[in-house]
Design an enzyme around this catalytic site. Structure first.
Site, PDB file in Angstrom:
ATOM      1  N   TYR A 124       1.069  -0.659  -0.213  1.00  0.00           N
ATOM      2  CA  TYR A 124      -0.019   0.287   0.223  1.00  0.00           C
ATOM      3  C   TYR A 124       0.782   1.223  -0.075  1.00  0.00           C
ATOM      4  O   TYR A 124       2.087   1.130   0.193  1.00  0.00           O
ATOM      5  CB  TYR A 124      -1.342   0.042   1.776  1.00  0.00           C
ATOM      6  CG  TYR A 124      -0.129   0.603   1.960  1.00  0.00           C
ATOM      7  CD1 TYR A 124      -0.656   2.308   3.105  1.00  0.00           C
ATOM      8  CD2 TYR A 124       0.920   0.030   2.961  1.00  0.00           C
ATOM      9  CE1 TYR A 124       0.724   2.712   4.227  1.00  0.00           C
ATOM     10  CE2 TYR A 124       1.549  -0.023   4.574  1.00  0.00           C
ATOM     11  CZ  TYR A 124       1.739   2.040   4.867  1.00  0.00           C
ATOM     12  OH  TYR A 124       2.167   1.732   6.013  1.00  0.00           O
ATOM     13  N   LYS A 145       0.203   5.841   0.853  1.00  0.00           N
ATOM     14  CA  LYS A 145      -0.496   6.644   0.975  1.00  0.00           C
ATOM     15  C   LYS A 145       0.103   7.689   0.727  1.00  0.00           C
ATOM     16  O   LYS A 145       1.030   8.430   1.283  1.00  0.00           O
ATOM     17  CB  LYS A 145      -0.933   7.345   3.161  1.00  0.00           C
ATOM     18  CG  LYS A 145      -1.341   6.077   3.282  1.00  0.00           C
ATOM     19  CD  LYS A 145      -1.652   6.562   5.270  1.00  0.00           C
ATOM     20  CE  LYS A 145      -2.353   5.299   6.006  1.00  0.00           C
ATOM     21  NZ  LYS A 145      -2.318   5.932   7.097  1.00  0.00           N
ATOM     22  N   GLU A 146      -0.588   8.586   0.414  1.00  0.00           N
ATOM     23  CA  GLU A 146      -0.369  10.361  -0.328  1.00  0.00           C
ATOM     24  C   GLU A 146      -1.141  11.366   0.190  1.00  0.00           C
ATOM     25  O   GLU A 146      -2.303  10.808   0.036  1.00  0.00           O
ATOM     26  CB  GLU A 146      -0.155   9.945  -1.930  1.00  0.00           C
ATOM     27  CG  GLU A 146      -1.420   9.624  -2.882  1.00  0.00           C
ATOM     28  CD  GLU A 146      -1.499   9.848  -4.109  1.00  0.00           C
ATOM     29  OE1 GLU A 146      -0.358   8.948  -5.086  1.00  0.00           O
ATOM     30  OE2 GLU A 146      -2.824  10.263  -5.065  1.00  0.00           O
ATOM     31  N   LYS A 186      -2.186  19.007 -10.523  1.00  0.00           N
ATOM     32  CA  LYS A 186      -2.189  18.444  -8.831  1.00  0.00           C
ATOM     33  C   LYS A 186      -0.741  17.965  -8.737  1.00  0.00           C
ATOM     34  O   LYS A 186      -0.322  16.950  -9.510  1.00  0.00           O
ATOM     35  CB  LYS A 186      -3.345  17.851  -9.532  1.00  0.00           C
ATOM     36  CG  LYS A 186      -3.726  16.917  -7.945  1.00  0.00           C
ATOM     37  CD  LYS A 186      -4.683  15.783  -8.291  1.00  0.00           C
ATOM     38  CE  LYS A 186      -4.986  15.301  -6.641  1.00  0.00           C
ATOM     39  NZ  LYS A 186      -6.140  14.260  -7.152  1.00  0.00           N
TER      40      LYS A 186
END
Length: 160
Positions: free
Chosen positions: A68, A70-71, A83
């Site tokens: 996994y 997380k950003e 973005k």
């Protein structure tokens, strides 16, 4: 060691329409729906899609990245249709990268088409430079092709 990768994807959909999807949290949710076997699941950990939003991506076995990541969205510029997000946990950070930032910019080519420019900037300790080859544009190529096909079909059907 610092590195930079980029990839351009042409889509026959107006830039404003593409940006509406790429700008916020609709993008990872739509990507998880359309590309579940490649990108796995998406969870909004914090935020509403603006700067500071944290997204957790959990990849399926054999996916483009292990486990996994997380950003966190660090920049959203509506004028430039740009973005930026940085991985803050898991993924490339866990394997040794000090920084792994990606950018998505929607560039108007003409009234009916646009370019999705994806890029990655990374930093890694010189002692771990062999890991730099793990930096890749493949997830963005898959993402842009999948979302691109979806948006093109949706655009064509709403304009016929």
């Amino acid at each position: 060691m610092k590195g930079h990768l980029s990839h351009d994807y042409l889509i026959e959909v107006p830039a404003a329409v593409v940006w509406d999807v790429y700008r916020g949290i609709e993008l990872p949710k739509l990507a998880a729906q359309l590309l579940r076997d490649v990108l796995g699941s998406v969870e909004v950990v914090h935020g509403d899609g603006g700067v500071g939003t944290i997204i957790k991506l959990t990849y399926p076995p054999g996916g483009p990245s292990p486990g996994y990541m997380k950003e966190m969205y660090t920049k959203i510029d509506d004028e430039q249709r740009l973005k930026e997000a940085e991985i803050i946990e898991g993924g490339f950070i866990d394997v040794g990268f000090d920084l792994y930032r990606h950018r998505l910019q929607i560039i108007e080519k003409d009234v009916q088409s646009s370019i999705i420019r994806s890029s990655v900037d990374y930093e890694i300790d010189d002692k771990l430079q062999e890991l730099a080859s793990q930096a890749t544009m493949k997830p963005f190529q898959v993402l842009n092709e999948g979302i691109g096909k979806y948006l093109k079909q949706k655009w064509d059907s709403s304009n016929n």
